[in-house]
Write a protein that holds these residues in place. Structure first.
Motif, PDB file in Angstrom:
ATOM      1  N   UNK A 254       0.825  -1.211   0.000  1.00 39.76           N
ATOM      2  CA  UNK A 254       0.000   0.000   0.000  1.00 39.76           C
ATOM      3  C   UNK A 254       0.859   1.260   0.000  1.00 39.76           C
ATOM      4  N   UNK A 255       2.024   1.217   0.673  1.00 40.60           N
ATOM      5  CA  UNK A 255       2.926   2.377   0.621  1.00 40.60           C
ATOM      6  C   UNK A 255       4.111   2.150  -0.310  1.00 40.60           C
ATOM      7  N   UNK A 256       4.486   0.880  -0.531  1.00 36.98           N
ATOM      8  CA  UNK A 256       5.642   0.603  -1.373  1.00 36.98           C
ATOM      9  C   UNK A 256       5.360   0.914  -2.845  1.00 36.98           C
ATOM     10  N   UNK A 257       4.190   0.554  -3.346  1.00 33.34           N
ATOM     11  CA  UNK A 257       3.872   0.818  -4.751  1.00 33.34           C
ATOM     12  C   UNK A 257       3.906   2.314  -5.084  1.00 33.34           C
ATOM     13  N   UNK A 258       3.276   3.189  -4.277  1.00 33.77           N
ATOM     14  CA  UNK A 258       3.389   4.628  -4.562  1.00 33.77           C
ATOM     15  C   UNK A 258       4.826   5.137  -4.475  1.00 33.77           C
ATOM     16  N   UNK A 259       5.616   4.587  -3.554  1.00 29.20           N
ATOM     17  CA  UNK A 259       7.008   5.004  -3.440  1.00 29.20           C
ATOM     18  C   UNK A 259       7.793   4.606  -4.688  1.00 29.20           C
ATOM     19  N   UNK A 260       7.570   3.414  -5.182  1.00 25.66           N
ATOM     20  CA  UNK A 260       8.228   2.971  -6.418  1.00 25.66           C
ATOM     21  C   UNK A 260       7.806   3.836  -7.596  1.00 25.66           C
ATOM     22  N   UNK A 261       6.517   4.169  -7.653  1.00 26.67           N
ATOM     23  CA  UNK A 261       6.031   5.015  -8.744  1.00 26.67           C
ATOM     24  C   UNK A 261       6.685   6.393  -8.709  1.00 26.67           C
TER      25      UNK A 261
ATOM     26  N   UNK B 269       2.892   2.982   6.514  1.00 27.50           N
ATOM     27  CA  UNK B 269       4.091   2.257   6.938  1.00 27.50           C
ATOM     28  C   UNK B 269       3.881   1.623   8.313  1.00 27.50           C
ATOM     29  N   UNK B 270       3.332   2.384   9.262  1.00 26.48           N
ATOM     30  CA  UNK B 270       3.137   1.858  10.613  1.00 26.48           C
ATOM     31  C   UNK B 270       2.075   0.768  10.641  1.00 26.48           C
ATOM     32  N   UNK B 271       1.015   0.906   9.828  1.00 26.26           N
ATOM     33  CA  UNK B 271      -0.007  -0.130   9.761  1.00 26.26           C
ATOM     34  C   UNK B 271       0.582  -1.426   9.207  1.00 26.26           C
ATOM     35  N   UNK B 272       1.394  -1.311   8.176  1.00 20.26           N
ATOM     36  CA  UNK B 272       2.030  -2.498   7.606  1.00 20.26           C
ATOM     37  C   UNK B 272       3.023  -3.104   8.589  1.00 20.26           C
ATOM     38  N   UNK B 273       3.698  -2.254   9.364  1.00 15.06           N
ATOM     39  CA  UNK B 273       4.644  -2.767  10.363  1.00 15.06           C
ATOM     40  C   UNK B 273       3.916  -3.638  11.385  1.00 15.06           C
ATOM     41  N   UNK B 274       2.738  -3.201  11.820  1.00 12.55           N
ATOM     42  CA  UNK B 274       1.952  -3.999  12.769  1.00 12.55           C
ATOM     43  C   UNK B 274       1.555  -5.335  12.153  1.00 12.55           C
ATOM     44  N   UNK B 275       1.211  -5.309  10.878  1.00 11.87           N
ATOM     45  CA  UNK B 275       0.762  -6.532  10.221  1.00 11.87           C
ATOM     46  C   UNK B 275       1.922  -7.462   9.885  1.00 11.87           C
ATOM     47  N   UNK B 276       3.157  -6.948   9.950  1.00 11.30           N
ATOM     48  CA  UNK B 276       4.327  -7.825   9.817  1.00 11.30           C
ATOM     49  C   UNK B 276       4.875  -8.194  11.197  1.00 11.30           C
ATOM     50  N   UNK B 277       4.023  -7.975  12.222  1.00  9.87           N
ATOM     51  CA  UNK B 277       4.305  -8.404  13.594  1.00  9.87           C
ATOM     52  C   UNK B 277       5.391  -7.582  14.281  1.00  9.87           C
TER      53      UNK B 277
END
Length: 278
Positions: free
Chosen positions: A14-21, A78-86
């Motif tokens: 969700x944040x990586x794709x926009x950053x790559x773009x 980024x923080x939401x994804x961090x939580x979901x990666x434990x």
């Protein structure tokens, strides 16, 4: 640039794709970007491919700042994804505490704010059909954060409403349980107005069984037809509102509804009336 690794989850993307773009649009080489943000090229390459350890906020922030991206929605994703990666809350907070680079609460573009006020409640109703309250709220919040990060692309698209709906759908379906590759309309769907009305009928249990069969059949519809049926039959939107939300023509909405209805009736035919002669 190599593609994103297959094991990267939807929250991470969700944040990586926009950053790559944003990186690709910048025209910078990895060497140039590395010298500007003062991180090793190999580290940046890993981050942009989603390989290795989940990145700390400092490097994400520096890249985003160099690429001219708004850092507040990026930080939330980024923080939401961090939580979901434990990752723990302590780890997330520690990433911020260890650097003076923090996410500012800058306001999104005026057009983005106006668009959010216009559609947010409707987006929540759609998400409620698939998700419980907490997951619904996260999916819709992520949608508007992703739109903020890609607002220029949204405005440049053929239809901003359709672009936004695709972002919403991606966010919702990423959190929706699936069976045989199709989304499940779970218990959250019983919170819709249509099913609250159903629960007041005398033959509640029989209709409950029929409703569960209907949900299974709806999940088998093609994506566009599924969305139209959910918005029309479960959320109660008129054709004009569905057309506006999806960014498609009124004729397309009505055509999708007709095709979907024929399929549903073929799977779950209407009950026959007792006592009628064949």
């Amino acid at each position: 640039m190599a593609p994103v690794a297959d094991n990267v989850g939807s929250a991470h993307r969700a944040w990586l794709d926009p950053l790559r773009t944003a990186y690709l649009a910048s025209g910078l080489t990895l060497n140039e970007l590395s010298s500007r943000v003062r991180f090793a090229k190999s580290k940046i390459s890993e981050l942009l491919r989603g390989v290795g350890l989940y990145p700390r906020w400092e490097i994400v922030f520096r890249l985003a700042d160099e690429l001219g991206m708004p850092n507040w929605p990026l930080y939330r994703l980024w923080s939401q994804a961090a939580l979901e990666t434990h990752k723990s809350s302590e780890w997330i907070n520690g990433c911020i505490d260890r650097t003076t680079l923090t996410a500012s609460h800058a306001a999104p573009p005026l057009e983005h704010r106006a668009f959010r006020e216009l559609v947010e409640n409707d987006y929540l109703l759609y998400a409620q059909v698939f998700l419980d309250d907490d997951q619904r709220d996260i999916a819709v919040a992520d949608t508007f954060d992703r739109l903020w990060l890609t607002w220029n692309q949204a405005l440049a698209s053929h239809d901003t409403r359709r672009y936004a709906w695709n972002v919403l759908r991606t966010s919702v379906m990423a959190r929706t349980p699936h069976r045989d590759g199709r989304p499940e309309l779970g218990s959250a769907a019983f919170d819709t107005v249509a099913l609250q009305t159903l629960a007041t009928t005398a033959d509640h249990m029989d209709q409950l069984t029929e409703t569960l069969e209907l949900f299974t059949a709806i999940s088998r519809l093609p994506d566009r037809q599924l969305d139209v049926i959910v918005l029309r039959r479960l959320c109660g939107f008129p054709h004009e509102s569905v057309s506006a939300l999806l960014g498609t023509s009124l004729a397309t909405v009505r055509s999708d509804e007709r095709h979907a209805t024929r399929f549903l009736e073929s799977v779950i035919p209407p009950p026959t009336t007792e006592g009628t002669t064949p």
